[in-house]
Scaffold this motif. Structure first.
Motif, PDB file in Angstrom:
ATOM      1  N   VAL A 173       0.907  -1.412  -0.171  1.00 23.91           N
ATOM      2  CA  VAL A 173      -0.292   0.191   0.035  1.00 23.91           C
ATOM      3  C   VAL A 173       0.971   0.991   0.007  1.00 23.91           C
ATOM      4  O   VAL A 173       0.922   2.340  -0.406  1.00 23.91           O
ATOM      5  CB  VAL A 173      -0.575  -0.167   0.951  1.00 23.91           C
ATOM      6  N   ILE A 174       1.809   1.208   1.012  1.00 23.60           N
ATOM      7  CA  ILE A 174       2.965   2.596   0.819  1.00 23.60           C
ATOM      8  C   ILE A 174       3.004   2.763  -0.451  1.00 23.60           C
ATOM      9  O   ILE A 174       3.926   3.669  -1.086  1.00 23.60           O
ATOM     10  CB  ILE A 174       3.632   2.492   1.862  1.00 23.60           C
TER      11      ILE A 174
ATOM     12  N   GLY B 282       1.910   7.519  -6.511  1.00 26.63           N
ATOM     13  CA  GLY B 282       0.519   7.764  -6.534  1.00 26.63           C
ATOM     14  C   GLY B 282      -0.530   7.240  -7.537  1.00 26.63           C
ATOM     15  O   GLY B 282      -1.184   7.714  -7.512  1.00 26.63           O
ATOM     16  N   ASP B 283      -0.072   5.916  -7.122  1.00 30.37           N
ATOM     17  CA  ASP B 283      -1.524   5.022  -7.820  1.00 30.37           C
ATOM     18  C   ASP B 283      -3.074   5.589  -7.196  1.00 30.37           C
ATOM     19  O   ASP B 283      -4.020   5.555  -7.449  1.00 30.37           O
ATOM     20  CB  ASP B 283      -1.342   3.673  -7.432  1.00 30.37           C
ATOM     21  N   TYR B 284      -3.490   6.420  -6.116  1.00 29.80           N
ATOM     22  CA  TYR B 284      -3.744   6.159  -5.137  1.00 29.80           C
ATOM     23  C   TYR B 284      -4.389   7.669  -4.904  1.00 29.80           C
ATOM     24  O   TYR B 284      -5.802   8.579  -4.997  1.00 29.80           O
ATOM     25  CB  TYR B 284      -4.137   6.627  -3.854  1.00 29.80           C
ATOM     26  N   LEU B 285      -3.807   8.764  -6.129  1.00 33.41           N
ATOM     27  CA  LEU B 285      -4.602   9.715  -6.787  1.00 33.41           C
ATOM     28  C   LEU B 285      -4.605  11.310  -6.244  1.00 33.41           C
ATOM     29  O   LEU B 285      -5.524  11.946  -5.698  1.00 33.41           O
ATOM     30  CB  LEU B 285      -5.612  10.327  -7.841  1.00 33.41           C
TER      31      LEU B 285
END
Length: 406
Positions: free
Chosen positions: A99-100, A106-109
């Motif tokens: 997750v980190i 930047g996958d979580y925008l």
């Protein structure tokens, strides 16, 4: 058929045998012709158990693809025909690392990264990854730790979400402990009631209860547990101490665990599982008359889980040669040139176990010297094999300073 998911959770205390129950259920389903795999989700924050001290977590089991994993994966392979891989063991450390890494890329925008949904989505993805290959009819997921542990909460929340998403394609098996109080001469069900209540408070209703116990739990008491825990009375199963862990599948089958799981997941129960080879193995295991005496020299012998795969490999090897294994654990820190003969004589063979660091190493050298001089069959594993090279260099080649460089 659609892949079915079975979740195995535990309560009251750890080390009840969730891995053995999961492996036994997989054994029964496989014997009925289903394609089964098992995965273990460990709540600790190490990325994998490869750097864990054996006193912390027992042995580190290495899979076919080289992944260092929990020792339960060894049980999964020994009870079934499956081969485990990296996908079969996931830790909190690996989940959070993934997750980190995604957040840094930047996958979580720019979203605020939280336990829900980001951590739980990652856990759910890893739970379903094997099922989505189309190779398995049943995926059994064992959740490490016990209900009530803080670090287990994200995994149990993920199970709660999946139960709603999967509907009838999922089942929860909860393993609890029913203690026997010798002073009162009574079995006590209250710990099980509290454990199930904790699970229900997290939004998970178990479908099946497996009661770990040293004494027979009377039918009337099992009905009482079923009523308190909202579970069908025939879905309360006891798991008593057995002569061998390999007797557990037959014990659970005698109480119809495999049939209950099949019915709950919408499968038609036909006939009996083909356990011919399994029963043949047990017959040889229990009825061997000749004995083989093996010594295991290591520095973690107080915790026999540190050498679980070695001891189980010896059990299997002895059984298939119609021998009864007599395994003696010998602490390498308590072994030297003066007592080597006393501790090692009479053995048919000796294994020098793997290990870490300097502690206990000189005892291994003393053992190897005596074994070599007395022509006792000896096997060195990993560091044990390196010790064989060092001992030979020191005592035969005359390289007195020989050490790990050699």
């Amino acid at each position: 058929m659609e892949t079915k998911y079975i979740f195995v959770t535990g309560g009251v205390v750890s080390s009840l045998g969730k891995g053995i129950v999961a492996a036994s259920l997989a054994c029964l389903l496989e014997a009925r012709g289903y394609r089964v795999t098992i995965q273990k989700f460990d709540p600790y924050y190490n990325v994998d158990p490869g750097t864990l001290n054996p006193y912390e977590h027992g042995e580190c089991y290495v899979t076919e693809d080289g992944q260092e994993t929990d020792l339960d994966l060894g049980h999964y392979e020994r009870f079934t025909n499956m081969r485990t891989s990296r996908a079969n063991n996931v830790t909190s450390g690996r989940i959070f690392q993934s997750v980190i890494d995604k957040e840094r890329r930047g996958d979580y925008l720019g979203k605020t990264v939280q336990i829900i949904p980001h951590i739980t989505d990652e856990i759910k993805r890893d739970i379903k990854i094997l099922g989505e290959t189309g190779q398995y009819d049943y995926v059994i997921t064992e959740i490490g730790g016990t209900v009530g542990d803080i670090e287990s909460l994200p995994f149990l929340e993920s199970v709660r979400q999946l139960r709603w998403e999967l509907g009838r394609d999922s089942v929860t098996v909860h393993l609890t402990y029913v203690p026997y109080l010798h002073a009162a001469k009574e079995l006590k069900t209250k710990p099980t009631q509290h454990s199930v209540k904790q699970l229900q408070q997290l939004g998970i209703q178990p479908d099946i209860l497996v009661l770990r116990t040293e004494k027979d739990v009377p039918a009337q008491m099992r009905v009482k547990i079923a009523q308190f825990c909202n579970v069908a009375s025939d879905a309360v199963i006891q798991s008593m101490d057995c002569q061998s862990i390999y007797d557990v599948p037959l014990m659970l089958h005698s109480q119809h665990l495999d049939e209950i799981v099949m019915r709950l997941t919408g499968q038609t129960v036909k006939g009996e599982p083909d356990l011919t080879r399994w029963r043949s193995f047990l017959d040889r295991l229990h009825n061997a008359s000749r004995e083989v005496k093996i010594g295991l020299v290591g520095k973690y012998v107080e915790l026999q889980d540190a050498y679980k795969s070695i001891s189980e490999a010896l059990v299997h090897a002895a059984t298939y040669n119609d021998l009864k294994l007599n395994l003696t654990y010998i602490h390498s820190e308590q072994l030297d040139d003066n007592n080597a003969e006393q501790l090692l004589s009479g053995m048919d063979g000796v294994i020098i176990a793997p290990g870490f660091g300097q502690r206990g190493i000189e005892g291994k050298f003393s053992a190897l010297k005596w074994l070599r001089e007395h022509d006792i069959p000896t096997l060195g594993i990993c560091l044990g094999m390196q010790c064989m090279v060092i001992e030979y260099a020191r005592n035969v080649l005359g390289l007195q300073q020989a050490n790990s460089t050699e």
